[in-house]
Design a protein around this motif. Structure first.
Motif, short mmCIF file in Angstrom:
data_model
loop_
_atom_site.label_atom_id
_atom_site.label_comp_id
_atom_site.label_asym_id
_atom_site.label_seq_id
_atom_site.Cartn_x
_atom_site.Cartn_y
_atom_site.Cartn_z
N LEU B 72 0.83 -1.21 0.00
CA LEU B 72 0.00 0.00 0.00
C LEU B 72 0.86 1.26 0.00
CD1 LEU B 72 -2.91 -0.98 2.42
CD2 LEU B 72 -2.91 -0.85 -0.07
N ALA B 73 1.96 1.22 0.75
CA ALA B 73 2.81 2.40 0.84
C ALA B 73 3.39 2.77 -0.52
CB ALA B 73 3.95 2.14 1.84
N ASP B 74 3.67 1.75 -1.32
CA ASP B 74 4.27 2.00 -2.64
C ASP B 74 3.34 2.76 -3.57
OD1 ASP B 74 6.71 1.00 -2.24
OD2 ASP B 74 6.41 -0.89 -3.28
N GLN B 75 2.06 2.70 -3.30
CA GLN B 75 1.10 3.34 -4.20
C GLN B 75 0.71 4.74 -3.74
OE1 GLN B 75 -2.15 0.57 -5.26
NE2 GLN B 75 -0.92 -0.93 -4.15
N GLN B 76 1.26 5.13 -2.62
CA GLN B 76 0.95 6.47 -2.12
C GLN B 76 1.81 7.50 -2.80
OE1 GLN B 76 -1.61 6.77 -0.84
NE2 GLN B 76 -2.07 5.39 0.86
N PRO B 77 1.33 8.75 -2.93
CA PRO B 77 0.02 9.22 -2.44
C PRO B 77 -1.10 8.98 -3.46
CG PRO B 77 1.21 11.05 -3.35
CD PRO B 77 2.11 9.84 -3.51
N PHE B 78 -0.75 8.35 -4.57
CA PHE B 78 -1.72 8.23 -5.66
C PHE B 78 -3.00 7.48 -5.27
CE2 PHE B 78 2.59 8.51 -7.26
CZ PHE B 78 2.51 9.60 -8.09
N LEU B 79 -2.82 6.44 -4.47
CA LEU B 79 -3.98 5.61 -4.14
C LEU B 79 -5.05 6.40 -3.39
CD1 LEU B 79 -5.30 2.84 -4.09
CD2 LEU B 79 -3.97 2.28 -2.06
N ASP B 80 -4.60 7.24 -2.47
CA ASP B 80 -5.59 7.98 -1.67
C ASP B 80 -6.08 9.25 -2.36
OD1 ASP B 80 -5.83 6.19 0.35
OD2 ASP B 80 -4.29 7.09 1.62
N GLU B 81 -5.53 9.51 -3.52
CA GLU B 81 -5.97 10.71 -4.24
C GLU B 81 -6.82 10.36 -5.45
OE1 GLU B 81 -2.38 12.78 -5.15
OE2 GLU B 81 -2.14 13.56 -3.11
N LEU B 82 -7.19 9.11 -5.54
CA LEU B 82 -8.03 8.68 -6.67
C LEU B 82 -9.35 9.45 -6.66
CD1 LEU B 82 -7.52 4.80 -6.73
CD2 LEU B 82 -6.59 6.51 -8.29
N GLY B 83 -9.82 9.76 -7.86
CA GLY B 83 -11.09 10.47 -7.99
C GLY B 83 -11.05 11.49 -9.11
N PRO B 84 -10.22 12.51 -8.96
CA PRO B 84 -10.16 13.59 -9.96
C PRO B 84 -9.69 13.10 -11.33
CG PRO B 84 -9.10 14.25 -7.93
CD PRO B 84 -9.37 12.80 -7.80
N GLU B 85 -9.89 13.93 -12.30
CA GLU B 85 -9.43 13.67 -13.66
C GLU B 85 -7.91 13.43 -13.64
OE1 GLU B 85 -11.68 15.30 -16.43
OE2 GLU B 85 -10.73 13.86 -17.79
N GLY B 86 -7.47 12.39 -14.32
CA GLY B 86 -6.04 12.13 -14.40
C GLY B 86 -5.48 11.33 -13.24
N SER B 87 -6.23 11.28 -12.15
CA SER B 87 -5.72 10.56 -10.97
C SER B 87 -5.64 9.07 -11.22
CB SER B 87 -6.61 10.84 -9.76
OG SER B 87 -7.92 10.33 -9.98
N TRP B 88 -6.54 8.57 -12.02
CA TRP B 88 -6.54 7.13 -12.29
C TRP B 88 -5.35 6.73 -13.13
CZ3 TRP B 88 -9.88 4.51 -9.43
CH2 TRP B 88 -10.97 5.21 -8.89
N LYS B 89 -5.05 7.55 -14.11
CA LYS B 89 -3.91 7.23 -14.97
C LYS B 89 -2.60 7.30 -14.19
CE LYS B 89 -1.75 7.90 -19.39
NZ LYS B 89 -0.84 6.86 -18.88
N ALA B 90 -2.51 8.29 -13.31
CA ALA B 90 -1.29 8.43 -12.51
C ALA B 90 -1.07 7.20 -11.65
CB ALA B 90 -1.38 9.69 -11.63
N TRP B 91 -2.13 6.76 -11.04
CA TRP B 91 -2.05 5.58 -10.18
C TRP B 91 -1.73 4.33 -11.01
CZ3 TRP B 91 -6.20 1.68 -9.76
CH2 TRP B 91 -5.91 0.70 -8.81
N ARG B 92 -2.44 4.19 -12.13
CA ARG B 92 -2.21 3.07 -13.03
C ARG B 92 -0.74 2.97 -13.41
NH1 ARG B 92 -1.97 1.18 -18.90
NH2 ARG B 92 0.13 1.96 -18.60
N ASP B 93 -0.16 4.12 -13.74
CA ASP B 93 1.24 4.11 -14.17
C ASP B 93 2.17 3.68 -13.04
OD1 ASP B 93 0.49 4.87 -16.67
OD2 ASP B 93 0.94 7.00 -16.42
N VAL B 94 1.85 4.11 -11.83
CA VAL B 94 2.66 3.69 -10.69
C VAL B 94 2.61 2.18 -10.51
CG1 VAL B 94 2.83 3.76 -8.18
CG2 VAL B 94 2.51 5.87 -9.45
N VAL B 95 1.41 1.66 -10.59
CA VAL B 95 1.23 0.21 -10.41
C VAL B 95 1.97 -0.56 -11.50
CG1 VAL B 95 -0.45 -1.66 -10.45
CG2 VAL B 95 -0.97 0.44 -9.21
#
Lengths: 200, 200
Positions: B72-95
């Motif tokens: 879970l720590a590896d996906q921060q802060p993106f994981l907890d910021e999911l919602g806004p436009e572009g947030s999904w792609k940012a998280w996806r790229d991290v994963v």
DNA sequence: ACAAGACTGGACCGAAAGGTCCAGCCTTGT
DNA sequence: ACAAGGCTGGACCTTTCGGTCCAGTCTTGT
């Protein structure tokens, strides 16, 4: 490979593989020793090494081949009939029922995670299974498109990847949480692009 | 649990857990013995059993807790910021980047498949990780809905199940085939319902 | 019938790995 | 300063388990 096997010998070999596969499915590969296999198949140590000269590693590879064939066989004839209306739901139900029944014991997971990392041969077997499975789903998507039941713009291989990943991921989550809901949700979502009105 | 640990002791314990986790991540749990851990962490047998009286099993449980937190720590802060436009792609790229880098070595898979089956304690740790991860994704879907960026009719938990399964399944397929394409295809497909125009 | 060799049983071996034990060192609190 | 007890090193024990060996039996082809 140029070994001479009599009918009796082939039967014994088959009995060993089937018995070992069942034990591994039920208990996990690293929980099953040659002695367990020996006891479960009414054989002796020397028989095990007679039919599998390379020992445990070779036997496990044979189990992998056996289980890989089983995974696809269990989904027949539904898997090869994918395409028409209703065919997706029929297949989906078979897959879900299969995993619901066998619970946390997934032959593919057992082989990939427990044996694959240290045995390239097994990795290759599983890779071929994935490829084959993927190709059959993609073919079904293609047939659905031909029948006018799916968006022509969909790329069958991508849909197949998503569908197969939904199954594998759903199984992983089921193994961890004990609940099959994630598997059903994931598979239904993946298949929703093929029959949008069925999505919940 | 009511053990008295000095600062030095806590540091040693932590060193053992981190070292063991790294070894297990790299080689698989069943390839790592207490002697390997001892050597990698510059400790002695008695230290291992001093900090983990129940031996290997207890140490592995500690490793599970450590790795679960890491995931879970590896996906921060993106994981907890999911919602806004572009947030999904940012998280996806991290994963995707994370799994691309670590290759076939997935801590979650290692723990679930290699240790979970025979250790209910580890199963519980992984189950809690899945639940937590699932909840955070679902929360992100909810925020997207509040922002008017996602269909209000979507059920966040179902989307979260499908998304998480896409990741887990994609990883399984990557471990088997060596290709990360399935993971990307599955994750993109799962996220397509949130931003339809990004789907390929 | 009769070799050749496939098949079987089970004792035995050796390495690996988890776990135990104890003697001695260092830190902490009074 | 000086116990008490946490901390460390490493020898040693024990069990498990994959693998070897050999002696004996059954099948098969000629």
């Amino acid at each position: 490979m140029t070994r001479a096997l009599t009918a009796k010998g082939a039967a014994t070999r088959q009995r060993i593989v089937a018995g070992a596969a069942q034990l591994i499915r039920a208990q996990g590969a690293d929980q099953v020793g040659l002695d367990d296999i020996r006891a479960a198949t009414a054989t002796s140590k020397s028989q095990l090494f007679h039919y599998f000269p390379d020992g445990r590693a070779e036997l496990l590879r044979a189990v992998a081949v056996h289980e890989a064939a089983e995974v696809l066989a269990d989904q027949q004839p539904f898997l090869d009939e994918l395409g028409p209306e209703g065919s997706w739901k029929a297949w989906r139900d078979v897959v879900v029922r299969r995993y619901r029944e066998q619970g946390i014991h997934c032959p593919l997971t057992a082989l990939t995670a427990q044996l694959g990392p240290s045995d390239p041969g097994i990795r290759a077997v599983v890779a071929r299974l994935i490829d084959e499975w993927h190709a059959r789903i993609a073919a079904g998507v293609g047939r659905a498109q031909t029948l006018g039941l799916a968006e022509p713009s969909l790329r069958p291989e991508k849909v197949a990847s998503a569908t197969l990943a939904a199954i594998q991921g759903g199984v992983v989550m089921m193994q961890a949480t004990g609940s099959i809901e994630h598997l059903e949700a994931a598979l239904d979502t993946a298949l929703a692009v093929l029959a949008p009105r069925d999505a919940a």
